[in-house]
Design an enzyme around this catalytic site. Structure first.
Site, PDB file in Angstrom:
ATOM      1  N   HIS A 173      36.903   2.480  32.138  1.00 28.62           N
ATOM      2  CA  HIS A 173      38.046   2.402  31.215  1.00 28.62           C
ATOM      3  C   HIS A 173      38.139   3.606  30.276  1.00 28.62           C
ATOM      4  O   HIS A 173      39.038   3.684  29.440  1.00 28.62           O
ATOM      5  CB  HIS A 173      37.932   1.104  30.398  1.00 28.62           C
ATOM      6  CG  HIS A 173      39.220   0.646  29.795  1.00 28.62           C
ATOM      7  ND1 HIS A 173      39.419   0.556  28.431  1.00 28.62           N
ATOM      8  CD2 HIS A 173      40.380   0.263  30.362  1.00 28.62           C
ATOM      9  CE1 HIS A 173      40.642   0.118  28.187  1.00 28.62           C
ATOM     10  NE2 HIS A 173      41.258  -0.070  29.338  1.00 28.62           N
ATOM     11  N   LYS A 175      39.019   7.120  28.691  1.00 34.31           N
ATOM     12  CA  LYS A 175      40.145   8.053  28.819  1.00 34.31           C
ATOM     13  C   LYS A 175      39.817   9.310  28.019  1.00 34.31           C
ATOM     14  O   LYS A 175      39.837   9.297  26.786  1.00 34.31           O
ATOM     15  CB  LYS A 175      41.446   7.432  28.289  1.00 34.31           C
ATOM     16  CG  LYS A 175      41.937   6.248  29.133  1.00 34.31           C
ATOM     17  CD  LYS A 175      41.399   4.957  28.576  1.00 34.31           C
ATOM     18  CE  LYS A 175      41.678   3.786  29.495  1.00 34.31           C
ATOM     19  NZ  LYS A 175      42.954   3.191  29.285  1.00 34.31           N
ATOM     20  N   ASP A 180      38.932  23.486  29.539  1.00 38.81           N
ATOM     21  CA  ASP A 180      38.080  24.510  28.936  1.00 38.81           C
ATOM     22  C   ASP A 180      37.400  23.923  27.708  1.00 38.81           C
ATOM     23  O   ASP A 180      36.613  22.999  27.848  1.00 38.81           O
ATOM     24  CB  ASP A 180      38.878  25.782  28.630  1.00 38.81           C
ATOM     25  CG  ASP A 180      39.362  26.474  29.910  1.00 38.81           C
ATOM     26  OD1 ASP A 180      38.777  26.202  30.982  1.00 38.81           O
ATOM     27  OD2 ASP A 180      40.324  27.248  29.846  1.00 38.81           O
TER      28      ASP A 180
END
EC number: 2.7.8.5
Length: 513
Positions: A173, A175, A180
Site C-alpha cells: 500500500h 505510495k 533522481d
C-alpha cells in the site's frame, strides 16, 4: 460499547509508547519530537525544499515533468497502475525518457524501478502488468517491475478466494514517487481518478539525496522479496529467495524483516554520524580552514529548520514503527493542543479510538461522507461498504456523546459534488499555536488494515519554519473547508439508513477494509 469492541485490545499485545530525554544537540520548540529518531533515521533539510501540493491535476503534471527530467533513477511504489489514457501517458513519458537515456553516449545511466501489489496489479485481463510489459521488453536492463504478494494469502485460501476479494488479505500500500533526488510522498495511486477528481494529499521534497536514497533502498528491499515481472507476463522470485506463498512463511517473513530493518538501521546510523559531524563542525572551536574549504567547494548547506522521519509499518514482517510513533503522538499530545486527523476510510483501530477518547488534546476528525467514499455506487457486496463506514462512524459518534466529549472530539464529513475523498494523515498544533509544527503524510489510514495487514509508509514532517507551517495550515484548511460538522441529526438523514444485515456483518468484516 459492545462486548467485541471491549475484547479487541486483548487480542493483540500492547505497543510500547516511546519516551526519550531531549537531545542536547537540538534546539527547543519543534524538536520536542526528536525522540522519533530513536527508531528511524532523521533527515534535516531546509524548508525551502518542501512544497505542499493541493490538487490531483497538480500531482499528475508534476509526475510527468519529473519523469521527463530524470537522469539517474525513477522509483515508483504504488498499490497499482491504472489502464486508462492518463496512465498510458505516464508510461509513454517513461519510455521517452528511457529512450533518451539509451541514445546518450556511453552506457545508459537511468534505472526505473516500479513496485506494485501483485493481486491488485493483476486484476482483470488488462491490468498494471500488461501496461508495463512493453517497457520490460524494450529496456530489459534498465527496468524492474516488482509485484509484492502478501505471505498471508496462501494454500487453500489462495485457491478459493476470488479476484478482488483476495485483496482484503493484505497489500503493498506504500505510495512514494521519486526522480533522481526529488521525492513525492502521497496517499494517491497511479490511476486516472487520482489525477482528476479524487482528493488526496501530496508533498514534494526537492533536492533531498539522503531521503531519496532511503526510499530507493526501501523499495529495493521490498522488491527483493517480491515476485519479478517477466517479459512474457510470468513472474518469478529472485534466485535463492524464499517464495511468499509457496515457501515457508516464517522464513520468508524473517528475511523480509531483516532486509527492511537493514535499510532503516543503516540509514539511521548514517544520519547519526552526519548529525554529529555537522554539529561538531559548526562549533566555535572547529577548524576555520575546514569551514572555508566547505564554502569553497559549495558543500555548506543552510542550517536545517525541518526534519523528515520515515515511518514504516509492516506488521506481517513484525515491523510496527508507524504504529508506535502514532500512538505516542496521540498519547503525548497536551491539553489544548489540536490534532486534525483525516482518513478516507474511517475505521480506527481500538487503540487509536481509546487514545482519542481518553487523552486531553482537541480532535477534529475529517472523514468521507457516503457520497464521496471510494466504494460509493460499487457493484455487488462492495456497494454496501459506504453503509458499513456510516455504521462504524455512528458507533464512534455515539461513544463520543456517551462520554460527553462532543466539544473536544468533533467529526466532520468531506462532501464535494463529483469528487471522491482519499486524503489521510494528521496535523498537530501545539497549545496556543495557530500553525501546525508537525504533519504525518503517506499511505496509512489509521485503520486495522493499515496497522495489521498491509505494507505502509508515511513521513513525519516537523518544522520550525513559519512559511512551511503556513503551507501545511492552508492545506488543512482547504480540505476542512469542504466539510460539515457531524451531529445526531446527520444519522437521521435517509441516505444514512443502514440495513440490518450490514449492521450484523460489519463487526465480522471490519478488519478487512
Amino acid at each position: 460499547r459492545s462486548s467485541w469492541l471491549l475484547l479487541a485490545p486483548l487480542l493483540t499485545p500492547p505497543i510500547p509508547v516511546i519516551t526519550a530525554p531531549p537531545c542536547s544537540l537540538c534546539p527547543e520548540g519543534a524538536h520536542r519530537f526528536q525522540w522519533i529518531r530513536n527508531l528511524v533515521p532523521e533527515f534535516g533539510i531546509s524548508s525551502s525544499h518542501v512544497k505542499v501540493l493541493s490538487s490531483p491535476v497538480e500531482f499528475y503534471e508534476l509526475l510527468k515533468v519529473q519523469i521527463k527530467a530524470a537522469k539517474q533513477r525513477v522509483v515508483m511504489a504504488s498499490l497499482y497502475l491504472g489502464t486508462g489514457l492518463l496512465e498510458q501517458e505516464l508510461v509513454d513519458c517513461l519510455e521517452e525518457t528511457l529512450e533518451k537515456s539509451l541514445q546518450a553516449k556511453g552506457s545508459p545511466d537511468l534505472r526505473v524501478s516500479i513496485l506494485l501489489d501483485y493481486t491488485r496489479g493483476s486484476r482483470g485481463r488488462k491490468n498494471s502488468r500488461t501496461m508495463l510489459i512493453p517497457l520490460l521488453q524494450r529496456f530489459p536492463k534498465q527496468v524492474r517491475v516488482s509485484l509484492f504478494h502478501t505471505p498471508n494469502l496462501r494454500g487453500l485460501l489462495r485457491l478459493l478466494i476470488p479476484e478482488r476479494f483476495n485483496e482484503t488479505i493484505g497489500l503493498q500500500h506504500i505510495k512514494v514517487y521519486l526522480f533522481d533526488d526529488n521525492v513525492i510522498l502521497s496517499g494517491a495511486n497511479l490511476s486516472d481518478l487520482y489525477f482528476t477528481n479524487r482528493q488526496d494529499r501530496y508533498v514534494l521534497l526537492r533536492d533531498s539525496p539522503e531521503i531519496a536514497d532511503f526510499f530507493t533502498e526501501l523499495v529495493d528491499a521490498i522488491g527483493d522479496v517480491s515476485l519479478q515481472l517477466q517479459q512474457d507476463d510470468t513472474v518469478q522470485m529472485m534466485e535463492g529467495m524464499v517464495h511468499p506463498y509457496q515457501g515457508d512463511k516464517v522464513a520468508y517473513c524473517e528475511i523480509a524483516n531483516r532486509r527492511v530493518m537493514e535499510v532503516i538501521n543503516s540509514a539511521r546510523t548514517r544520519q547519526e554520524l552526519l548529525h554529529a559531524k555537522t554539529f561538531h563542525s559548526s562549533q566555535p572551536g572547529s577548524s576555520l580552514l575546514s569551514q572555508q574549504g566547505s564554502q569553497a567547494s559549495g558543500s555548506l548547506k543552510p542550517e536545517p529548520d525541518t526534519w523528515i522521519y520515515p515511518l514504516i509499518q509492516m506488521k506481517p514482517f513484525g515491523i510496527q514503527i508507524d504504529e508506535m510513533v502514532t500512538e505516542t503522538l496521540l498519547t503525548e499530545a497536551e491539553r489544548d493542543a489540536r490534532i486534525y486527523l483525516t482518513t478516507g476510510y474511517f475505521n480506527l483501530t481500538q487503540a487509536y479510538m481509546d487514545l482519542i477518547l481518553g487523552t486531553r488534546a482537541e480532535y477534529r476528525i475529517l472523514l468521507a461522507s457516503p457520497e464521496v467514499n471510494g466504494f460509493f455506487g460499487a457493484k455487488g457486496v462492495a456497494g454496501a461498504i459506504p453503509a458499513a463506514y456510516v455504521y462504524i462512524e455512528h458507533q464512534f459518534y455515539s461513544e463520543v456523546c456517551y462520554l460527553q466529549q462532543q466539544e473536544r472530539v468533533q467529526l466532520q464529513e468531506y462532501s464535494r459534488a463529483g469528487w471522491t475523498f482519499h486524503a489521510k494523515g494528521l496535523w498537530l498544533y501545539l497549545a496556543g499555536s495557530d500553525l501546525p509544527c508537525l504533519t504525518l503524510i503517506g499511505s496509512p489510514n489509521f485503520g486495522y488494515r493499515s496497522v495489521h495487514r498491509d505494507l505502509e509508509a508515511q513521513v513525519a514532517i516537523v518544522t520550525e519554519n513559519k512559511a512551511l507551517q503556513q503551507q501545511l495550515h492552508q492545506e488543512q484548511e482547504q480540505l476542512y473547508l469542504c466539510s460539515g460538522v457531524v451531529s445526531t441529526s446527520t444519522f437521521e438523514q435517509p441516505n444514512r439508513y443502514v440495513k440490518l444485515w450490514v449492521k450484523l456483518v460489519t463487526p465480522l468484516i471490519k478488519n478487512f477494509f
